[in-house]
Design a protein around this motif. Sequence first.
Motif, mmCIF file in Angstrom:
data_model
loop_
_atom_site.group_PDB
_atom_site.id
_atom_site.type_symbol
_atom_site.label_atom_id
_atom_site.label_comp_id
_atom_site.label_asym_id
_atom_site.label_seq_id
_atom_site.Cartn_x
_atom_site.Cartn_y
_atom_site.Cartn_z
ATOM 1 N N ALA A 203 34.820 33.630 40.526
ATOM 2 C CA ALA A 203 34.003 32.812 39.620
ATOM 3 C C ALA A 203 34.571 32.857 38.209
ATOM 4 C CB ALA A 203 32.556 33.295 39.642
ATOM 5 N N SER A 204 34.804 34.058 37.688
ATOM 6 C CA SER A 204 35.268 34.176 36.299
ATOM 7 C C SER A 204 36.708 33.718 36.145
ATOM 8 C CB SER A 204 35.103 35.612 35.812
ATOM 9 O OG SER A 204 35.694 36.539 36.709
ATOM 10 N N ALA A 205 37.583 34.068 37.092
ATOM 11 C CA ALA A 205 39.002 33.679 36.978
ATOM 12 C C ALA A 205 39.173 32.170 37.022
ATOM 13 C CB ALA A 205 39.817 34.333 38.085
ATOM 14 N N THR A 206 38.423 31.500 37.886
ATOM 15 C CA THR A 206 38.603 30.047 37.993
ATOM 16 C C THR A 206 37.934 29.303 36.847
ATOM 17 O OG1 THR A 206 36.721 29.846 39.543
ATOM 18 C CG2 THR A 206 38.929 30.116 40.500
ATOM 19 N N ARG A 207 36.865 29.857 36.281
ATOM 20 C CA ARG A 207 36.319 29.259 35.054
ATOM 21 C C ARG A 207 37.331 29.372 33.919
ATOM 22 N NH1 ARG A 207 31.431 32.004 36.360
ATOM 23 N NH2 ARG A 207 31.917 33.555 34.739
ATOM 24 N N ALA A 208 37.957 30.532 33.812
ATOM 25 C CA ALA A 208 38.971 30.717 32.770
ATOM 26 C C ALA A 208 40.140 29.768 32.973
ATOM 27 C CB ALA A 208 39.451 32.167 32.764
ATOM 28 N N ALA A 209 40.547 29.603 34.218
ATOM 29 C CA ALA A 209 41.633 28.668 34.509
ATOM 30 C C ALA A 209 41.257 27.261 34.068
ATOM 31 C CB ALA A 209 41.967 28.693 36.000
ATOM 32 N N ALA A 210 40.053 26.827 34.442
ATOM 33 C CA ALA A 210 39.612 25.482 34.072
ATOM 34 C C ALA A 210 39.543 25.321 32.560
ATOM 35 C CB ALA A 210 38.248 25.190 34.701
ATOM 36 N N ALA A 211 39.082 26.337 31.864
ATOM 37 C CA ALA A 211 39.013 26.262 30.404
ATOM 38 C C ALA A 211 40.401 26.148 29.786
ATOM 39 C CB ALA A 211 38.287 27.487 29.857
ATOM 40 N N GLY A 212 41.422 26.576 30.525
ATOM 41 C CA GLY A 212 42.794 26.479 30.039
ATOM 42 C C GLY A 212 43.567 25.288 30.560
ATOM 43 N N GLY A 213 42.867 24.323 31.168
ATOM 44 C CA GLY A 213 43.537 23.113 31.657
ATOM 45 C C GLY A 213 44.179 23.261 33.015
ATOM 46 N N ILE A 214 43.892 24.360 33.710
ATOM 47 C CA ILE A 214 44.476 24.630 35.029
ATOM 48 C C ILE A 214 43.502 24.168 36.101
ATOM 49 C CG2 ILE A 214 45.265 26.454 36.592
ATOM 50 C CD1 ILE A 214 45.857 28.081 33.963
ATOM 51 N N THR A 215 44.010 23.396 37.053
ATOM 52 C CA THR A 215 43.156 22.867 38.121
ATOM 53 C C THR A 215 43.489 23.447 39.487
ATOM 54 O OG1 THR A 215 44.650 20.966 38.207
ATOM 55 C CG2 THR A 215 42.602 20.700 36.962
ATOM 56 N N THR A 216 44.574 24.196 39.584
ATOM 57 C CA THR A 216 44.942 24.858 40.833
ATOM 58 C C THR A 216 45.535 26.222 40.501
ATOM 59 O OG1 THR A 216 45.510 22.741 41.878
ATOM 60 C CG2 THR A 216 46.338 24.736 42.944
ATOM 61 N N ILE A 217 45.059 27.265 41.185
ATOM 62 C CA ILE A 217 45.685 28.576 41.078
ATOM 63 C C ILE A 217 46.068 29.074 42.463
ATOM 64 C CG2 ILE A 217 44.371 29.158 38.995
ATOM 65 C CD1 ILE A 217 42.789 31.186 40.758
ATOM 66 N N LEU A 218 47.083 29.933 42.502
ATOM 67 C CA LEU A 218 47.412 30.673 43.720
ATOM 68 C C LEU A 218 47.187 32.149 43.432
ATOM 69 C CD1 LEU A 218 50.595 29.003 45.272
ATOM 70 C CD2 LEU A 218 48.188 28.386 45.503
ATOM 71 N N ASP A 219 46.403 32.784 44.291
ATOM 72 C CA ASP A 219 45.977 34.165 44.115
ATOM 73 C C ASP A 219 46.977 35.122 44.755
ATOM 74 O OD1 ASP A 219 44.178 36.406 43.689
ATOM 75 O OD2 ASP A 219 43.757 36.282 45.829
ATOM 76 N N MET A 220 47.323 36.169 44.023
ATOM 77 C CA MET A 220 48.251 37.177 44.512
ATOM 78 C C MET A 220 47.578 38.094 45.549
ATOM 79 S SD MET A 220 51.341 37.027 43.566
ATOM 80 C CE MET A 220 52.255 35.848 42.564
ATOM 81 N N PRO A 221 48.392 38.683 46.445
ATOM 82 C CA PRO A 221 47.818 39.400 47.588
ATOM 83 C C PRO A 221 47.393 40.830 47.304
ATOM 84 C CG PRO A 221 50.207 39.421 47.746
ATOM 85 C CD PRO A 221 49.863 38.549 46.558
ATOM 86 N N LEU A 222 47.695 41.366 46.114
ATOM 87 C CA LEU A 222 47.362 42.757 45.830
ATOM 88 C C LEU A 222 46.360 42.861 44.697
ATOM 89 C CD1 LEU A 222 50.109 44.551 43.750
ATOM 90 C CD2 LEU A 222 50.195 42.093 44.189
ATOM 91 N N ASN A 223 45.861 44.072 44.548
ATOM 92 C CA ASN A 223 44.781 44.457 43.636
ATOM 93 C C ASN A 223 43.412 44.136 44.217
ATOM 94 O OD1 ASN A 223 46.873 45.202 41.980
ATOM 95 N ND2 ASN A 223 46.514 43.633 40.442
ATOM 96 N N SER A 224 43.358 43.286 45.238
ATOM 97 C CA SER A 224 42.133 43.167 46.015
ATOM 98 C C SER A 224 42.197 44.179 47.161
ATOM 99 C CB SER A 224 41.984 41.748 46.572
ATOM 100 O OG SER A 224 43.125 41.409 47.351
ATOM 101 N N VAL A 225 41.032 44.490 47.743
ATOM 102 C CA VAL A 225 40.962 45.384 48.894
ATOM 103 C C VAL A 225 40.108 44.710 49.952
ATOM 104 C CG1 VAL A 225 40.334 47.677 49.741
ATOM 105 C CG2 VAL A 225 41.151 47.409 47.384
#
Length: 467
Positions: A101-123
Amino acid sequence: MTHPTTGTGPDAADAAREDDRTVDLVLRAGRAVVDGAVRPVSVGVRGGRVVAVEALDHPWALAPGGSGEVVLADDEVLLPGLVDTHVHVNEPGRTEWEGFASATRAAAAGGITTILDMPLNSVPATLDPAALEVKRAAARGQCAVDVGFWGGAVPGNADQLAPLHEAGVFGVKCFLLDSGVEEFPPLDPAGLAAALSELARFDGLLLVHAEDADEIEAHAHAGGPRFADFLGSRPPAAEALAVRAVAAAVADAGARAHVVHLSSAAGLAEVRAAKAAGTRLSTETCPHYLTLDAGSVPDGDTTFKCCPPIRDRAEQDALWAGLLDGTIDCVVSDHSPCTAELKRLEEGDFGTAWGGIASVQLGLPAVWTAARGRGVPLETVVGWMSSATADLAGLADRGRIAAGNVADFAVFAPEQEWVVDAESLQHKNKVTPYAGRRFTGAVRSTWRRGEPVDLGGEPRGELLTRP
């Protein structure tokens, strides 16, 4: 508006053609980045996709009940929605660091409409299709922009790379040294060769964090607040040695790979040599390497810690030259946030602080501010952050304002000056080295599939799979 007919002949054909250009939305911009240039256009949108790009005064036929016309202000430029292929969302498992929720809101606020999420730091880390589905389940219903996923390559999971590919990841990432999290161990040379051999079977893409573990070990430091000590612990030679090894392994396997977050002239030289030899190796760099420099990092300010580190002005100049001559392919955020506690802000210890820069919302204004000072035009910057990143991921339907593409846009005011207020940023933990910096260029709105993104509204982003 001309309505469809059921007749035949020239009149029916003309009516059908006119109806085909009936649109839900028209955006008219005196300045827009289209086909690598800035020019006046009107863009017709229907069903969330661009129907056509025409002259500014083109007489569009608007469908009843559509969104109508939007005319950009004279100080605004219409950009394609940016594509950021290097974002650490960290959910599930470390959602206190960041989340969809927070990462994609930040992306949208920065003009980004697509992100690809990295496979680490999540569990769990995204190391097999089951873990990918856990990640996708966590993301569903939370995303303000479209989200795709990278998988991971670690010791012992070479047999999962093809299943991950079939499950829709855009490629897989590996480390050549300690990643910082125990669930994502690094590949040794044999493991790197095995992963590349497997990926070559189906032309999968390997992303590589390229720093040489032995070289880093030889320069290990005891920590402390001096940034110069931390900088010395991650020398450019570590990056160069690793990039050289990756290039050789890629050539041997007949595979393709992408070096993430390139930071040094020495690493750049190795990429340039590999490309000249015909090796299928690409690379990226990040806003922090292009806009921040070691000489201005205060001792004890661990908001600036990342790996590889922020280097000096000469290294930064080399990266800009590498972008301009095409050796470096694209610019991505490497948004890698954590809690304020993990940044060790009170102790100011560069040895124990988490390494990562939180910047997904700020990448475009940061890079544009530096670029305009170097005489680099806006359309060039936008290309590095939209079409080039879309091409890396194989997302042919975005990253450009073009007929048939998704109607993803950013409205950007390239002359507007503003100061970064960390507390107003959308990412979860309000920690960033850009706090208090003055930028030129502000994102005023972001459009996803023909609709403005409402940061406080219902998340409408979609989960993407590899085309």
